[in-house]
Write a protein that holds these residues in place. Structure first.
Motif, PDB file in Angstrom:
ATOM      1  N   ARG A  15       0.811  -1.229   0.000  1.00 47.35           N
ATOM      2  CA  ARG A  15       0.000   0.000   0.000  1.00 47.35           C
ATOM      3  C   ARG A  15       0.840   1.274   0.000  1.00 47.35           C
ATOM      4  O   ARG A  15       0.337   2.356  -0.292  1.00 47.35           O
ATOM      5  CB  ARG A  15      -0.887   0.043   1.245  1.00 47.35           C
ATOM      6  N   LYS A  16       2.115   1.156   0.367  1.00 46.58           N
ATOM      7  CA  LYS A  16       2.915   2.351   0.620  1.00 46.58           C
ATOM      8  C   LYS A  16       4.136   2.428  -0.288  1.00 46.58           C
ATOM      9  O   LYS A  16       4.689   1.415  -0.704  1.00 46.58           O
ATOM     10  CB  LYS A  16       3.365   2.369   2.084  1.00 46.58           C
ATOM     11  N   LYS A  56       0.173   6.168  -8.074  1.00 45.68           N
ATOM     12  CA  LYS A  56      -1.289   6.164  -8.026  1.00 45.68           C
ATOM     13  C   LYS A  56      -1.876   5.161  -9.016  1.00 45.68           C
ATOM     14  O   LYS A  56      -2.785   4.397  -8.686  1.00 45.68           O
ATOM     15  CB  LYS A  56      -1.822   7.563  -8.327  1.00 45.68           C
ATOM     16  N   GLY A  59      -1.813   1.609  -7.805  1.00 44.62           N
ATOM     17  CA  GLY A  59      -2.633   1.222  -6.674  1.00 44.62           C
ATOM     18  C   GLY A  59      -2.033   1.540  -5.321  1.00 44.62           C
ATOM     19  O   GLY A  59      -2.551   1.104  -4.283  1.00 44.62           O
ATOM     20  N   GLU A  61      -1.483   3.586  -2.049  1.00 37.81           N
ATOM     21  CA  GLU A  61      -2.424   4.432  -1.303  1.00 37.81           C
ATOM     22  C   GLU A  61      -1.742   5.574  -0.559  1.00 37.81           C
ATOM     23  O   GLU A  61      -2.295   6.669  -0.457  1.00 37.81           O
ATOM     24  CB  GLU A  61      -3.204   3.566  -0.307  1.00 37.81           C
ATOM     25  N   ASP A  62      -0.557   5.327  -0.004  1.00 35.61           N
ATOM     26  CA  ASP A  62       0.145   6.333   0.795  1.00 35.61           C
ATOM     27  C   ASP A  62       1.588   6.449   0.315  1.00 35.61           C
ATOM     28  O   ASP A  62       2.265   5.437   0.105  1.00 35.61           O
ATOM     29  CB  ASP A  62       0.143   5.953   2.281  1.00 35.61           C
ATOM     30  N   ASN A 107      -2.550  10.850  -0.894  1.00 36.83           N
ATOM     31  CA  ASN A 107      -2.099  10.870   0.503  1.00 36.83           C
ATOM     32  C   ASN A 107      -0.577  10.933   0.513  1.00 36.83           C
ATOM     33  O   ASN A 107       0.114   9.925   0.377  1.00 36.83           O
ATOM     34  CB  ASN A 107      -2.580   9.619   1.237  1.00 36.83           C
TER      35      ASN A 107
END
Length: 306
Positions: A15-16, A56, A59, A61-62, A107
């Motif tokens: 996610r990061k 982005k 996929g 997120e942060d 984010n």
């Protein structure tokens, strides 16, 4: 056959992302004396925005940007600008307003690296942000173009293997001294290599292959424990390649060969070349630029024939 790892790694979603941006940008002086190198534009878009957009699309997120002194322009670029947005709204410049607002739709977080101690140290600075999750590292000097974003390709590979995976690309053998280079054991499936070890900037006569590590990494969180015990290497800096080589002794690290187009914007010629190629696809300037290049080419040819 792909063995997921040498150890047992719980599968977690990626996610990061970490974007190291604390370098001094000395190759672009004097432009980078007061301007972050990552803000140098490709026609009309800062180079770091290409990296964020790739994250982005993949996929992520942060995102955390590891920056340093004189990098405030990066934070300002991704922050809102109410005065500018109000002006564009009043003048009904809707397309420009959309471009401005798109830079805040992510984010994004910032961490300061107090001293430029190398890429490995920059990644280690993000340890608290990443926690115990797998993550990607995206270097701002490399812009990648492919149907599937390179970061997404690494994430897809991780879903199959559960292992750290680096992006590599074939380079001319004489250029191996500019990169970290892999020593592949075998191609376990098309484009995915099992790796014996990783060598930071070997002399061409000592390079184990022509497969060079380029600016995308997917790493498991165990890399942080390794980085904390990694001694300075080439250039008296904490080298991420050295830490990855150590990680590979306890859990498998794969190399994914990138077959798309790589633009190296970390040097003057590469940056100019990228501007030209991107400009030839930009709807606002492509036609004029194409005609200019034709005219300039004819002029240079005429001068060379004298």
């Amino acid at each position: 056959m792909i063995h997921k790892t040498k150890g047992t790694i719980p599968m977690k979603k990626v996610r990061k992302a970490v974007i190291p941006a604390a370098g001094l940008g000395t190759r672009f002086l004097p432009a980078t004396k007061a301007l972050a190198k990552e803000m140098l534009p490709i026609v009309d878009k800062p180079t770091i925005q290409f990296i964020v957009e790739e994250a982005k699309k993949s996929g992520i997120e942060d995102i955390v940007v590891v920056d340093g002194k004189s990098k405030r322009s990066i934070e300002d670029h991704f922050d809102s600008n109410p005065e500018l947005e109000k002006n564009l709204t009043e003048k009904h410049k809707d397309e420009m307003l959309k471009l401005v607002q798109e830079t805040t739709d992510i984010n994004l977080y910032f961490i300061r690296q107090s001293h430029p101690r190398g890429l490995g140290d920059a990644v280690l600075t993000a340890k608290a942000f990443i926690g115990d999750e797998p993550f990607v590292v995206m270097l701002g000097d490399d812009l990648m173009s492919d149907k599937t974003p390179l970061t997404r390709q690494l994430m897809d590979s991780f879903e199959d293997t559960g292992a750290s995976t680096l992006a590599v690309m074939k380079v001319p053998h004489e250029d191996t001294a500019k990169y970290g280079v892999i020593n592949p054991i075998a191609e376990v499936k098309p484009g995915l290599y099992n790796v014996e070890n990783f060598v930071e900037k070997p002399k061409p006569e000592e390079a184990p292959s022509d497969l060079a590590i380029i600016g995308r990494y997917l790493l498991t969180p165990e890399i942080f424990d390794v980085l904390e015990h990694t001694k300075p290497g080439k250039g008296n800096e904490i080298q991420l390649t050295d830490a990855i080589d150590t990680l590979n002794t306890t859990q498998r690290v794969f190399a994914h060969e990138f077959k798309g187009k790589r633009y190296d914007v970390g040097n003057k010629f590469g940056w100019i070349q990228t501007n030209i190629e991107y400009g030839l696809t930009h709807p606002q300037v492509k036609d004029e630029l194409r005609e200019y290049i034709k005219t300039l080419g004819a002029k240079l040819e005429k001068e060379d024939s004298k």
